[in-house]
Write a protein that holds these residues in place. Structure first.
Motif, PDB file in Angstrom:
ATOM      1  N   CYS A  84     -33.217 -15.894  -2.081  1.00 55.78           N
ATOM      2  CA  CYS A  84     -31.787 -15.616  -1.729  1.00 55.78           C
ATOM      3  C   CYS A  84     -31.529 -14.301  -2.006  1.00 55.78           C
ATOM      4  CB  CYS A  84     -31.075 -16.605  -2.422  1.00 55.78           C
ATOM      5  SG  CYS A  84     -31.160 -18.482  -1.893  1.00 55.78           S
ATOM      6  N   LEU A  85     -31.796 -13.805  -3.367  1.00 57.09           N
ATOM      7  CA  LEU A  85     -31.402 -12.466  -3.547  1.00 57.09           C
ATOM      8  C   LEU A  85     -32.016 -11.486  -2.600  1.00 57.09           C
ATOM      9  CD1 LEU A  85     -29.401 -10.752  -5.560  1.00 57.09           C
ATOM     10  CD2 LEU A  85     -31.318 -10.541  -7.193  1.00 57.09           C
ATOM     11  N   SER A  86     -33.282 -11.678  -2.379  1.00 59.86           N
ATOM     12  CA  SER A  86     -34.167 -10.815  -1.614  1.00 59.86           C
ATOM     13  C   SER A  86     -33.628 -10.609  -0.247  1.00 59.86           C
ATOM     14  CB  SER A  86     -35.540 -11.053  -1.756  1.00 59.86           C
ATOM     15  OG  SER A  86     -36.315 -11.105  -2.964  1.00 59.86           O
ATOM     16  N   ALA A  87     -33.005 -11.941   0.181  1.00 62.34           N
ATOM     17  CA  ALA A  87     -32.658 -11.849   1.476  1.00 62.34           C
ATOM     18  C   ALA A  87     -31.303 -10.918   1.398  1.00 62.34           C
ATOM     19  CB  ALA A  87     -32.418 -13.183   2.103  1.00 62.34           C
ATOM     20  N   VAL A  88     -30.496 -11.045   0.609  1.00 63.16           N
ATOM     21  CA  VAL A  88     -29.086 -10.383   0.523  1.00 63.16           C
ATOM     22  C   VAL A  88     -29.347  -9.199   0.496  1.00 63.16           C
ATOM     23  CG1 VAL A  88     -26.970  -9.861  -0.636  1.00 63.16           C
ATOM     24  CG2 VAL A  88     -27.865 -12.416  -0.170  1.00 63.16           C
ATOM     25  N   VAL A  89     -30.106  -8.551  -0.411  1.00 60.13           N
ATOM     26  CA  VAL A  89     -30.531  -7.157  -0.541  1.00 60.13           C
ATOM     27  C   VAL A  89     -31.238  -6.535   0.524  1.00 60.13           C
ATOM     28  CG1 VAL A  89     -32.032  -5.455  -1.791  1.00 60.13           C
ATOM     29  CG2 VAL A  89     -30.671  -7.379  -3.112  1.00 60.13           C
ATOM     30  N   ALA A  90     -32.112  -7.419   1.350  1.00 59.79           N
ATOM     31  CA  ALA A  90     -32.653  -6.909   2.441  1.00 59.79           C
ATOM     32  C   ALA A  90     -31.746  -6.532   3.586  1.00 59.79           C
ATOM     33  CB  ALA A  90     -33.851  -7.732   2.837  1.00 59.79           C
ATOM     34  N   PHE A  91     -31.042  -7.403   3.716  1.00 59.51           N
ATOM     35  CA  PHE A  91     -29.916  -7.436   4.884  1.00 59.51           C
ATOM     36  C   PHE A  91     -28.876  -6.271   4.550  1.00 59.51           C
ATOM     37  CE2 PHE A  91     -25.873  -8.534   6.947  1.00 59.51           C
ATOM     38  CZ  PHE A  91     -26.249  -8.523   7.993  1.00 59.51           C
TER      39      PHE A  91
ATOM     40  N   TRP B 271     -30.200 -22.655   6.494  1.00 61.03           N
ATOM     41  CA  TRP B 271     -30.439 -21.247   5.818  1.00 61.03           C
ATOM     42  C   TRP B 271     -32.013 -20.913   5.787  1.00 61.03           C
ATOM     43  CZ3 TRP B 271     -26.652 -17.920   5.370  1.00 61.03           C
ATOM     44  CH2 TRP B 271     -25.341 -18.476   5.138  1.00 61.03           C
ATOM     45  N   ALA B 272     -32.857 -22.135   5.876  1.00 61.77           N
ATOM     46  CA  ALA B 272     -34.168 -21.420   6.044  1.00 61.77           C
ATOM     47  C   ALA B 272     -34.915 -20.506   7.071  1.00 61.77           C
ATOM     48  CB  ALA B 272     -35.002 -22.825   6.209  1.00 61.77           C
ATOM     49  N   LEU B 273     -33.930 -20.423   8.090  1.00 60.20           N
ATOM     50  CA  LEU B 273     -34.403 -19.378   8.895  1.00 60.20           C
ATOM     51  C   LEU B 273     -34.259 -18.139   8.689  1.00 60.20           C
ATOM     52  CD1 LEU B 273     -35.447 -18.918  12.088  1.00 60.20           C
ATOM     53  CD2 LEU B 273     -33.145 -19.340  12.978  1.00 60.20           C
ATOM     54  N   PRO B 274     -32.873 -17.555   8.252  1.00 64.03           N
ATOM     55  CA  PRO B 274     -32.598 -16.291   7.651  1.00 64.03           C
ATOM     56  C   PRO B 274     -33.556 -15.975   6.544  1.00 64.03           C
ATOM     57  CG  PRO B 274     -30.702 -17.593   7.577  1.00 64.03           C
ATOM     58  CD  PRO B 274     -31.536 -18.361   8.228  1.00 64.03           C
ATOM     59  N   LEU B 275     -33.673 -17.040   5.354  1.00 66.60           N
ATOM     60  CA  LEU B 275     -34.384 -16.540   4.420  1.00 66.60           C
ATOM     61  C   LEU B 275     -35.741 -16.548   4.566  1.00 66.60           C
ATOM     62  CD1 LEU B 275     -32.549 -19.146   1.732  1.00 66.60           C
ATOM     63  CD2 LEU B 275     -32.181 -16.737   2.116  1.00 66.60           C
ATOM     64  N   SER B 276     -36.260 -17.004   5.560  1.00 65.19           N
ATOM     65  CA  SER B 276     -37.820 -16.757   5.957  1.00 65.19           C
ATOM     66  C   SER B 276     -37.950 -15.562   6.746  1.00 65.19           C
ATOM     67  CB  SER B 276     -38.145 -17.833   6.992  1.00 65.19           C
ATOM     68  OG  SER B 276     -38.143 -19.451   6.313  1.00 65.19           O
ATOM     69  N   LEU B 277     -37.146 -14.974   7.761  1.00 58.47           N
ATOM     70  CA  LEU B 277     -37.165 -13.920   8.447  1.00 58.47           C
ATOM     71  C   LEU B 277     -36.624 -12.759   7.873  1.00 58.47           C
ATOM     72  CD1 LEU B 277     -35.882 -15.014  11.932  1.00 58.47           C
ATOM     73  CD2 LEU B 277     -38.065 -14.065  11.625  1.00 58.47           C
ATOM     74  N   VAL B 278     -35.794 -12.460   7.029  1.00 55.28           N
ATOM     75  CA  VAL B 278     -35.252 -11.253   6.695  1.00 55.28           C
ATOM     76  C   VAL B 278     -36.090 -10.446   5.473  1.00 55.28           C
ATOM     77  CG1 VAL B 278     -33.004 -10.246   5.859  1.00 55.28           C
ATOM     78  CG2 VAL B 278     -33.096 -11.984   7.535  1.00 55.28           C
ATOM     79  N   PRO B 279     -36.115 -11.190   4.524  1.00 56.40           N
ATOM     80  CA  PRO B 279     -36.554 -10.520   3.394  1.00 56.40           C
ATOM     81  C   PRO B 279     -38.192 -10.003   3.211  1.00 56.40           C
ATOM     82  CG  PRO B 279     -36.407 -12.783   2.663  1.00 56.40           C
ATOM     83  CD  PRO B 279     -35.626 -12.809   3.952  1.00 56.40           C
TER      84      PRO B 279
END
Length: 539
Positions: A308-315, A373-381
Motif C-alpha cells: 500500500c505504501l509503495s502504491a501511494v509513493v509511486a503514484f 483496491w487489488a487493481l491499482p495496488l497491482s498496477l502502480v507500484p
C-alpha cells in the motif's frame, strides 16, 4: 501492435496460466465446499437468483434479484420482495452458461466462473502493460518482466485468492468489466480512436459494467473527467460530446433497465432508504472511524503496509514528475509515456476512492469492498512505476545498473507481497460447516410447491440465503404447532399443505403434542417429517 511480439506474448500468457494453476492448487481444498464461511452467503444470493431465473424464466421475473422461491405462500410477484439494491448484470453470464449447457450445480459453476474471471483479469493486466510498453519503446527482457508483475500480484493477494473463488456477487463480478474498460480506454488513448470492433467491445463493457455494480458509475465519471482533462480538452465541442456519448449512451441503457425494474415494483423509496443507509455511518450521519475500519483494517492490514505504501509513493512520484514536465518543459499534450501512465493511474485509483467514500457504511461492514483496491495496488507500484523509471533512464550512462536494480528490487518486493499472502490467505477461507447444505438438501428432497414448511429446530430465511440456495424452499421457525396451523389456514383453499421438520432430539420432547395434528409422519436422516392434517381432519 502485437504482431511482431507474438512469441513474447504467448510465452508470458503461458507463464500466467501456470501461475494461475498454482493459485488454484493452493486453494483447492476450499473449492466447491458447502456455502457457510466468510461472506459466502453472497454466492448463495447469486445461486438463489439464478436458480429462480432458470426455473421460471428470467423475463418472467423481470431479470430481478428474486430470492424467494416460487411457492404457494407467495401469491404475487410483489410478495416475493425482490432485492433492489443492485441491477441484475452480475448473474447474466452464469445464467446464460447454465441455460446453454444445462448445468444444475450452480455453486460449482459460480466458483468456476469466478476463477475464470481471476485468470482473464490477470491476462488483461499483462496485455495492458505490454501494449503501453510496445507502443513507446522496443520490447526487451526488462519491460517484459515488468509487464508480468501486475498479473502476478493480482493472482496472489489474500483478497483475490479468496474472493475470486468462494464469493461471487456484484463486487467480484464488476472487476472483469472494470479491467476490460481500462484496457480499452488506454487503447483508445494510444491510438486516438477505436475501430468498430473495439468500439463495440467498449460499448458492451460499459453496458454490462453499469448493469452490474455501482462502482462502474464512478469508473465512468473518472473516465469522462480524464478525457476532458488529459485528451479531449482541445477537441471541438461536438467531438467532445461524441466521445462522452460512447460512455454515457450504454450506461443510460443499463440505467433505464434498472429504472424499469424499480418503478414496476414500486421500490423507489426502498432504494432511497438503502442509499441513505449505505451513504454514511452513525445515527447522525457522521463518519465513525471510516479510515481505520476500511483503509487500515481491510486494505493496509490485508494487502500489507509495504504494498500500500509503495502504491501511494509511486503514484505521488509519478504525479509530481508529470507536473514537473508540464510546468518546466511545457509538454502538456496527451501523447507521451508519462501522460499515458498517469491517465492509467487516475483511471484505476479514482473510482475506488470515490466509491468507498460515497458508500462508507457499505465499505465498513463488508471487507470484500476492498477487492477493488487489488487493481491499482497491482498496477502502480511494481508495474507502472519501474517502467517509467527505466524509460526515463534509458539514455543514462548507468541505464543497465538502474534497470538491473529495478528488477532486483521488484523481485524482492514480490517476495514480500507473496510472503504476506502465504502467511494470511488461509485466514480468509476460514472453517466452514456442512449444516447449510445438509438442511437445504433435506428440505429440497421432501418439499414441493404446495408445501409450507416449518421447524422447531431451524429456519431457512431469505437473508442470509445459503440454506435457501440448497433448499429452494423457505422454512419458518415456530415455537408452537398452532403457529404453523394458523399460517397454513390462510392458504389451504389454494391447496397448501404443511410440513414440519423436527430433529429426533426435539421429537422426543414434542411427539405427543405434534402427532395428533399430523396425517403422516416419516423419517429422513435425523429428522421426523410431519405432514400437518387439514383443519377438521386432526387424528
Amino acid at each position: 501492435m502485437y504482431k511482431k511480439n507474438k512469441f513474447a506474448i504467448f510465452t508470458c500468457c503461458f507463464l500466467i496460466l501456470l501461475a494461475f494453476a498454482f493459485s488454484v492448487h493452493i486453494r483447492r481444498q476450499w473449492f466447491a465446499r458447502p456455502l457457510d464461511a466468510h461472506f459466502e452467503w453472497q454466492a448463495g444470493h447469486s445461486v438463489c437468483v439464478t436458480n429462480n431465473w432458470l426455473k421460471e424464466g428470467a423475463f418472467s421475473l423481470r431479470f430481478m434479484h428474486v430470492l424467494n422461491p416460487d411457492s404457494i405462500e407467495f401469491d404475487s410477484f410483489a410478495s416475493r420482495k425482490p432485492y433492489v439494491s443492485y441491477p441484475p448484470g452480475t448473474f447474466i453470464p452464469v445464467f446464460l452458461i447454465a441455460r446453454i449447457f444445462n448445468i444444475t450445480d450452480l455453486v460449482v459453476l459460480y466458483q468456476c466462473y469466478n476463477l475464470f474471471n481471476h485468470l482473464v483479469i490477470s491476462i488483461i493486466l499483462f496485455l495492458l502493460m505490454f501494449m503501453i510498453i510496445d507502443y513507446f519503446r522496443k520490447v526487451d527482457i526488462f519491460s517484459t518482466f515488468f509487464s508480468l508483475v501486475p498479473s502476478l500480484i493480482y493472482l496472489f493477494t489474500a483478497h483475490t485468492l479468496y474472493y475470486h473463488q468462494n464469493v461471487f456477487f456484484t463486487d467480484q463480478a464488476v472487476m472483469l468489466w472494470f479491467v476490460i474498460f481500462v484496457y480499452m480506454e488506454i487503447k483508445r488513448v494510444l491510438g486516438g480512436q477505436l475501430d468498430k470492433r473495439n468500439r463495440l467491445i467498449l460499448l458492451a463493457t460499459v453496458f454490462m459494467g453499469t448493469l452490474t455494480d455501482w462502482l462502474f458509475v464512478f469508473v465512468l465519471a473518472a473516465a469522462i473527467c480524464m478525457r476532458m482533462i488529459f485528451k479531449d480538452r482541445h477537441m471541438e465541442f461536438k467531438h467532445i460530446v461524441a466521445s462522452v456519448m460512447d460512455l454515457v449512451a450504454p450506461a443510460l441503457a443499463a440505467v433505464f433497465i434498472f429504472s424499469y425494474q424499480i418503478i414496476s415494483t414500486n421500490s423507489f423509496f426502498v432504494l432511497i432508504q438503502t442509499f441513505k443507509r449505505r451513504y454514511r455511518v452513525g445515527e447522525d450521519g457522521s463518519v465513525v472511524d471510516f479510515f481505520q475500519q476500511h483503509f487500515v483494517s481491510y486494505v493496509i492490514d490485508k494487502y500489507g503496509l509495504f504494498l500500500c505504501l509503495s502504491a501511494v509513493v509511486a503514484f505521488s512520484v509519478l504525479a509530481g514528475y508529470y507536473m514537473f514536465i508540464v510546468i518546466k518543459r511545457g509538454r502538456s499534450n496527451g501523447s507521451g509515456l508519462m501522460h499515458t501512465y498517469l491517465y492509467l493511474c487516475c483511471l484505476v485509483f479514482l473510482p475506488c476512492l470515490l466509491q468507498v467514500n460515497t458508500f462508507q457504511q457499505h465499505s465498513i461492514v463488508h471487507d470484500f469492498s476492498a477487492l477493488k483496491w487489488a487493481l491499482p495496488l497491482s498496477l502502480v507500484p511494481f508495474g507502472i512505476f519501474p517502467v517509467v523509471l527505466i524509460q526515463t533512464a534509458r539514455k543514462h550512462k548507468h541505464y543497465g545498473f538502474i534497470a538491473g536494480f529495478s528488477v532486483l528490487f521488484t523481485i524482492f518486493s514480490l517476495a514480500a507481497v507473496f510472503g504476506k499472502t502465504a502467511h494470511e490467505y488461509r485466514d480468509f477461507f476460514d472453517i466452514g460447516s456442512d449444516d447449510n447444505r445438509r438442511l437445504g438438501e433435506l428440505v429440497r428432497r421432501n418439499a414441493g410447491y404446495y408445501d409450507i414448511c416449518f421447524s422447531f429446530d431451524f429456519d431457512i430465511p431469505v437473508f442470509p440465503p445459503p440454506r435457501l440456495a440448497y433448499s429452494g424452499k423457505r422454512v419458518y421457525r415456530i415455537g408452537d404447532i398452532s403457529e404453523a396451523r394458523n399460517l397454513l389456514a390462510k392458504f389451504e383453499e389454494k391447496g397448501a399443505k404443511g410440513k414440519i421438520f423436527i430433529h429426533r432430539d426435539t421429537w422426543g420432547k414434542l411427539s405427543q403434542d405434534v402427532e395428533k395434528f399430523c396425517s403422516n409422519i416419516y423419517i429422513d436422516c435425523d429428522y421426523y417429517i410431519c405432514e400437518i392434517a387439514r383443519v377438521g381432519e386432526d387424528s
